[in-house]
Design an enzyme around this catalytic site. Sequence first.
Site, short mmCIF file in Angstrom:
data_model
loop_
_atom_site.label_atom_id
_atom_site.label_comp_id
_atom_site.label_asym_id
_atom_site.label_seq_id
_atom_site.Cartn_x
_atom_site.Cartn_y
_atom_site.Cartn_z
CG HIS A 1 -48.83 -26.27 13.00
ND1 HIS A 1 -48.62 -24.92 12.82
CD2 HIS A 1 -48.07 -26.61 14.07
CE1 HIS A 1 -47.77 -24.48 13.74
NE2 HIS A 1 -47.43 -25.47 14.51
CE1 TYR B 1 -46.75 -33.47 12.26
CE2 TYR B 1 -46.47 -35.07 14.02
CZ TYR B 1 -47.21 -34.07 13.41
OH TYR B 1 -48.41 -33.66 13.98
N GLY C 1 -51.27 -31.88 11.45
CA GLY C 1 -51.30 -31.81 12.91
C GLY C 1 -52.68 -32.07 13.48
O1 YXS Z 1 -56.42 -17.63 1.32
P1 YXS Z 1 -57.23 -17.37 2.57
O2 YXS Z 1 -56.71 -16.25 3.41
O3 YXS Z 1 -58.71 -17.33 2.29
O4 YXS Z 1 -57.03 -18.67 3.52
C1 YXS Z 1 -57.30 -19.95 2.99
C2 YXS Z 1 -56.16 -20.86 3.41
O5 YXS Z 1 -54.89 -20.24 3.35
C3 YXS Z 1 -56.54 -21.14 4.85
N1 YXS Z 1 -55.90 -22.37 5.32
C4 YXS Z 1 -54.92 -22.40 6.22
N2 YXS Z 1 -54.30 -21.41 6.90
C5 YXS Z 1 -53.31 -21.78 7.75
N3 YXS Z 1 -52.92 -23.06 7.94
C6 YXS Z 1 -53.54 -24.08 7.29
N4 YXS Z 1 -53.17 -25.33 7.53
C7 YXS Z 1 -54.57 -23.76 6.37
N5 YXS Z 1 -55.37 -24.47 5.52
C8 YXS Z 1 -56.16 -23.60 4.89
O6 YXS Z 1 -57.93 -21.26 4.87
C9 YXS Z 1 -58.49 -20.51 3.77
C10 YXS Z 1 -59.35 -21.42 2.95
O7 YXS Z 1 -58.46 -22.39 2.42
P2 YXS Z 1 -58.74 -23.03 0.98
O8 YXS Z 1 -59.18 -21.97 0.02
O9 YXS Z 1 -57.56 -23.85 0.62
O10 YXS Z 1 -59.99 -23.98 1.32
P3 YXS Z 1 -60.48 -25.27 0.50
O11 YXS Z 1 -61.78 -25.61 1.08
O12 YXS Z 1 -60.34 -25.03 -0.97
O13 YXS Z 1 -59.41 -26.39 0.85
C11 YXS Z 1 -59.38 -26.89 2.18
C12 YXS Z 1 -58.06 -27.68 2.36
C13 YXS Z 1 -57.94 -28.10 3.83
C14 YXS Z 1 -58.07 -28.93 1.43
C15 YXS Z 1 -56.90 -26.75 1.95
O14 YXS Z 1 -57.04 -25.52 2.66
C16 YXS Z 1 -55.56 -27.36 2.31
O15 YXS Z 1 -55.06 -28.26 1.62
N6 YXS Z 1 -55.01 -26.87 3.45
C17 YXS Z 1 -53.69 -27.36 3.92
C18 YXS Z 1 -53.82 -28.78 4.50
C19 YXS Z 1 -52.45 -29.19 5.03
O16 YXS Z 1 -51.53 -29.51 4.25
N7 YXS Z 1 -52.29 -29.09 6.30
C20 YXS Z 1 -51.01 -29.35 7.03
C21 YXS Z 1 -50.63 -28.05 7.75
S1 YXS Z 1 -49.01 -28.19 8.44
C22 YXS Z 1 -49.22 -29.35 9.70
O17 YXS Z 1 -50.33 -29.65 10.10
C23 YXS Z 1 -48.00 -30.01 10.21
C24 YXS Z 1 -46.91 -29.06 10.58
S2 YXS Z 1 -47.40 -31.19 9.06
O18 YXS Z 1 -47.27 -30.46 7.81
O19 YXS Z 1 -46.12 -31.62 9.50
O20 YXS Z 1 -48.37 -32.19 8.95
#
Ligand code: YXS
Length: 259
Positions: free
Chosen positions: A64, A138, A108
């Site tokens: 998400h 969730y 998500g």
């Molecule tokens: O800083 P900039 O502007 O370059 O943007 C960064 C991140 O902020 C962005 N980005 C996201 N933006 C919005 N929503 C996200 N979920 C998201 N994830 C990443 O993408 C740019 C590059 O991210 P960066 O530098 O972290 O990349 P990386 O290659 O070092 O790491 C990739 C990940 C996926 C390991 C890392 O971005 C990460 O841990 N992302 C969050 C994963 C996560 O926790 N997702 C759950 C989202 S909430 C959801 O799905 C549900 C509501 S729930 O939480 O209930 O499951």
Amino acid sequence: MPLLQIEHTGDVGIVMLDNAARRNALSREMVDEIIAALTTFAQQRVRAVILRAAPHSTVWSAGHDVHELPLSGRDPLGWDDPLRYLIREIENFSAPVIAMIEGSVWGGACETVFACDLIIAAPGATFAITPARLGVPYNIAGMLTFLNGSNMRIAKEMAFTAKPVSASRAERLGMINHVVPADEIEAFCRTMANDIAANAPLSISVMKEQLRILAGAHPMSPQGFERIQGLRRLVYDSEDYIEGIKAFKEKRKPKFTGE
Ligand code: YXS
């Protein structure tokens, strides 16, 4: 600039997530484009869909879009949330949807993949259920997707630890259908899609709908539903929910207090 690439070959449609800069985060815009593609495929009466990321992606989707999660006071995963629309679109799409996974799948997006009918992953793929990472409550249908995509013990481990599960372990546990080398996975998925497309589409469509209805057949009393909604409100009204989102935006580890 489109966030997807679409392909329609014969009876097969392919949706490729293509927003690496945001790690294919499922923003409202991205979800709208996926749903528009599925709507077109339905009009074209495709008989199988492949949902994938760009070749050799390290992140299939980061889940998400955190920037679109409401800050306190509103259910972050209500009926009208884009992610909820996407899950329902996939589950209700008349033909099988094959999730072709390269890279890591988060939150998500993990539910989105579990909502697909078949999951084919490259060896480096991982799957993580992340609400606990962010302090998100969730929603019920989403928890059922996770449960149906694994089993109670594994769903609890994934939800409580928020740690990724490897493709090999997911296959061993029956959570995914096949692990296929990255340089063969596209051909493998196209072959599977064409095999499905060669069968009777009406029969397949009815079996998909039967299994959707059976998988969702979990009686819940009105009191039980209202209790869960009340508990979820305590979470999305909590300090921890705000802290989880704030920490993500500030690129730091959250400090949860249980308040
Ligand atoms: O800083 P900039 O502007 O370059 O943007 C960064 C991140 O902020 C962005 N980005 C996201 N933006 C919005 N929503 C996200 N979920 C998201 N994830 C990443 O993408 C740019 C590059 O991210 P960066 O530098 O972290 O990349 P990386 O290659 O070092 O790491 C990739 C990940 C996926 C390991 C890392 O971005 C990460 O841990 N992302 C969050 C994963 C996560 O926790 N997702 C759950 C989202 S909430 C959801 O799905 C549900 C509501 S729930 O939480 O209930 O499951």
